[in-house]
Design an enzyme around this catalytic site. Sequence first.
Site, PDB file in Angstrom:
ATOM      1  N   PHE A 180       0.526  -1.492  -0.488  1.00 27.83           N
ATOM      2  CA  PHE A 180       0.474  -0.208   0.152  1.00 27.83           C
ATOM      3  C   PHE A 180       1.017   1.547   0.007  1.00 27.83           C
ATOM      4  O   PHE A 180       1.749   0.967   0.667  1.00 27.83           O
ATOM      5  CB  PHE A 180      -0.696  -0.032   1.401  1.00 27.83           C
ATOM      6  CG  PHE A 180      -1.757   0.402   0.871  1.00 27.83           C
ATOM      7  CD1 PHE A 180      -3.224   0.622   0.551  1.00 27.83           C
ATOM      8  CD2 PHE A 180      -1.994   2.157   1.062  1.00 27.83           C
ATOM      9  CE1 PHE A 180      -3.854   1.636  -0.186  1.00 27.83           C
ATOM     10  CE2 PHE A 180      -2.832   3.452   1.704  1.00 27.83           C
ATOM     11  CZ  PHE A 180      -3.925   2.481   0.997  1.00 27.83           C
ATOM     12  N   ARG A 239      10.602  12.059   3.028  1.00 25.26           N
ATOM     13  CA  ARG A 239      11.960  11.329   3.775  1.00 25.26           C
ATOM     14  C   ARG A 239      11.906   9.402   2.664  1.00 25.26           C
ATOM     15  O   ARG A 239      11.968   8.474   3.656  1.00 25.26           O
ATOM     16  CB  ARG A 239      10.541  10.439   4.591  1.00 25.26           C
ATOM     17  CG  ARG A 239      10.357  11.600   6.254  1.00 25.26           C
ATOM     18  CD  ARG A 239       9.721  11.517   6.565  1.00 25.26           C
ATOM     19  NE  ARG A 239       9.020  12.510   7.792  1.00 25.26           N
ATOM     20  CZ  ARG A 239       9.206  14.447   7.965  1.00 25.26           C
ATOM     21  NH1 ARG A 239       8.793  14.138   6.187  1.00 25.26           N
ATOM     22  NH2 ARG A 239       8.911  15.621   8.837  1.00 25.26           N
ATOM     23  N   HIS A 286      -8.501   7.149  10.440  1.00 21.73           N
ATOM     24  CA  HIS A 286      -8.072   5.881  10.258  1.00 21.73           C
ATOM     25  C   HIS A 286      -6.368   5.683  10.420  1.00 21.73           C
ATOM     26  O   HIS A 286      -5.926   4.152  10.971  1.00 21.73           O
ATOM     27  CB  HIS A 286      -8.243   5.598   9.475  1.00 21.73           C
ATOM     28  CG  HIS A 286      -7.760   3.879   8.428  1.00 21.73           C
ATOM     29  ND1 HIS A 286      -8.805   2.885   8.865  1.00 21.73           N
ATOM     30  CD2 HIS A 286      -6.769   3.593   7.580  1.00 21.73           C
ATOM     31  CE1 HIS A 286      -7.553   1.911   8.455  1.00 21.73           C
ATOM     32  NE2 HIS A 286      -6.910   2.678   7.820  1.00 21.73           N
TER      33      HIS A 286
END
Length: 179
Positions: free
Chosen positions: A22, A127, A88
């Site tokens: 994901f 990052r 979430h």
Amino acid sequence: MNYEGNLNPKFRGRIAIVVAKFNKTITHRLLKGALGKFRELGVSRGKIDVYYVPGAFEIPTVTGALVRDCRYAGIIALGAVIKGETSHDEYINRAVSESFAQQAAASGKPLMFGVLTCSTLEQAVARSGGDSTIRDKAQAAHFGNKGADCAEGVLEMIDLMNQIRPKDKDNDEEQEPNG
């Protein structure tokens, strides 16, 4: 006496990298950074196994199984959880980080947490290697690749843990006298 792990590519066993699919654009960059750092430090690609999981939430399931596998000297988890419109992400981040920390503490095995927990896609890009087209100095200050950082970190931790674990009790300097 002080102890510190070194970037020593000479270790027994293998390294496992668990990568969430994901947010694949970001996690692929993290994996590329880790593999590139290992190559730079002289760790053979043949000593590295990569496991792909659907998302960050599934990482602890696989790392838990790998922790029990004696062939791995260290394990890296790579993923990217980016804040959306709901909370979430907070539940995923908390569950994954707590489970991973518990596995590391319980096993004593070097585990590196390379799961990005970012508010924006831009933060995740920065990052995971950054965007060389960005010229903003404030944003450039956050450039780096967490995958590469984890590769260095796992090697340091493997070396440090090898310093802590006695290799051969018969050769300890402070043996108790017989008698």
